[in-house]
Enzyme design. Structure first.
Site, mmCIF file in Angstrom:
data_model
loop_
_atom_site.group_PDB
_atom_site.id
_atom_site.type_symbol
_atom_site.label_atom_id
_atom_site.label_comp_id
_atom_site.label_asym_id
_atom_site.label_seq_id
_atom_site.Cartn_x
_atom_site.Cartn_y
_atom_site.Cartn_z
ATOM 1 N N LYS A 13 46.665 86.783 33.411
ATOM 2 C CA LYS A 13 46.564 87.766 34.503
ATOM 3 C C LYS A 13 45.179 88.392 34.575
ATOM 4 O O LYS A 13 44.630 88.576 35.650
ATOM 5 C CB LYS A 13 47.627 88.864 34.324
ATOM 6 C CG LYS A 13 49.048 88.367 34.366
ATOM 7 C CD LYS A 13 50.048 89.515 34.361
ATOM 8 C CE LYS A 13 49.952 90.375 33.118
ATOM 9 N NZ LYS A 13 50.254 89.621 31.881
ATOM 10 N N ARG A 88 55.888 97.544 35.282
ATOM 11 C CA ARG A 88 56.453 96.731 34.204
ATOM 12 C C ARG A 88 57.973 96.853 34.104
ATOM 13 O O ARG A 88 58.591 96.190 33.287
ATOM 14 C CB ARG A 88 55.824 97.112 32.860
ATOM 15 C CG ARG A 88 54.384 96.654 32.734
ATOM 16 C CD ARG A 88 53.915 96.689 31.309
ATOM 17 N NE ARG A 88 52.558 96.179 31.173
ATOM 18 C CZ ARG A 88 51.948 95.996 30.015
ATOM 19 N NH1 ARG A 88 52.580 96.292 28.889
ATOM 20 N NH2 ARG A 88 50.716 95.527 29.972
ATOM 21 N N ARG A 123 42.934 84.411 22.317
ATOM 22 C CA ARG A 123 42.473 85.397 23.297
ATOM 23 C C ARG A 123 41.524 86.421 22.661
ATOM 24 O O ARG A 123 41.719 86.842 21.528
ATOM 25 C CB ARG A 123 43.679 86.113 23.916
ATOM 26 C CG ARG A 123 43.303 87.052 25.040
ATOM 27 C CD ARG A 123 44.517 87.501 25.820
ATOM 28 N NE ARG A 123 45.374 88.421 25.079
ATOM 29 C CZ ARG A 123 46.385 89.087 25.626
ATOM 30 N NH1 ARG A 123 46.659 88.913 26.899
ATOM 31 N NH2 ARG A 123 47.115 89.894 24.902
ATOM 32 N N ARG A 156 42.788 91.478 19.827
ATOM 33 C CA ARG A 156 43.602 92.680 19.856
ATOM 34 C C ARG A 156 44.579 92.717 18.690
ATOM 35 O O ARG A 156 45.091 91.701 18.231
ATOM 36 C CB ARG A 156 44.375 92.751 21.171
ATOM 37 C CG ARG A 156 43.535 93.240 22.326
ATOM 38 C CD ARG A 156 44.160 92.973 23.667
ATOM 39 N NE ARG A 156 45.551 93.404 23.756
ATOM 40 C CZ ARG A 156 46.261 93.325 24.875
ATOM 41 N NH1 ARG A 156 45.714 92.818 25.967
ATOM 42 N NH2 ARG A 156 47.510 93.738 24.911
#
Length: 212
Positions: A13, A88, A123, A156
């Site tokens: 996204k 969400r 990522r 992360r």
């Protein structure tokens, strides 16, 4: 275009949001980036959200709604925006509708859970500006450095296997039902997330009725 971008964590996204932002000339409003900035600065809302995010849980609606409404009221959203990470839950989607915010389309990126776990391990994001990268499909020009601001790229804390699976379960249980809500309103379109970035981008353009 006022666009909502949704899909499971790691579906791409953030990357697709950036591509659409440049193409359409509108800003991507990422609640995730806003929240992580608050956490880094240890603001009141940041401390509150930190525990939820690190455990892969959703931040309470009242906190998110307040942040998003304030952000959409700024002048740079007057000509359109891309919402990434909100709503969400169906309750948030209903609250957004009731607030009078016009949504033109809701794009859902579709990716299998197995692919998500694989993707999230590769990522990265910029520690300064929050720009998203992927060491496989969306590499920076210089390894470990942000193309935009030169900041250090980091992984992360919530991208561990256990947390990823928990986040996927939360998505399927709480967020995925939003698709049915927006489908009833005639706003939902879907695009399959592919291995190659350009293929996903083409699918997204086609879903939104843009020239491929």
């Amino acid at each position: 275009m006022n666009l909502v971008l949704m899909g499971p964590p790691g579906a791409g996204k953030g990357t697709q949001g950036e591509i659409l932002s440049k193409r359409l000339g509108i800003d991507t409003i990422s609640t995730g980036v806003m929240l992580r900035t608050a956490i880094k600065e240890q603001t009141e809302v940041g401390k509150l959200a930190e525990g939820y995010i690190n455990e892969g849980k959703l931040v309470p609606d009242d906190v998110i709604v307040k942040i998003v409404k304030e952000r959409l009221a700024k002048p740079d959203c007057a000509n359109g925006f891309i919402l990434d990470g909100f709503p969400r839950t169906t309750a948030q989607a209903e609250a957004l509708t009731k607030s009078g915010v016009r949504i033109d389309k809701v794009l859902s990126l579709e990716v299998d859970d197995e692919k998500i776990v694989e993707r999230l391990s590769s990522r990265r994001e910029c520690s300064k500006c929050g720009a998203p990268y992927n060491v496989i499909s969306n590499k920076p020009a210089q390894e470990g450095k942000c193309d935009k601001c030169g900041g250090e790229l980091i992984q992360r804390a919530d991208d561990t296997p256990e947390t990823i699976k928990n986040r996927l379960n939360v998505y399927h249980e709480q967020t995925e039902p939003i698709k049915a809500y927006y489908d009833k309103l005639g706003l939902l379109v879907t695009a399959k997330g592919e291995e190659k970035l350009e293929d996903t981008t083409a699918n997204v353009a086609k879903a939104l009725g843009l020239e491929v």
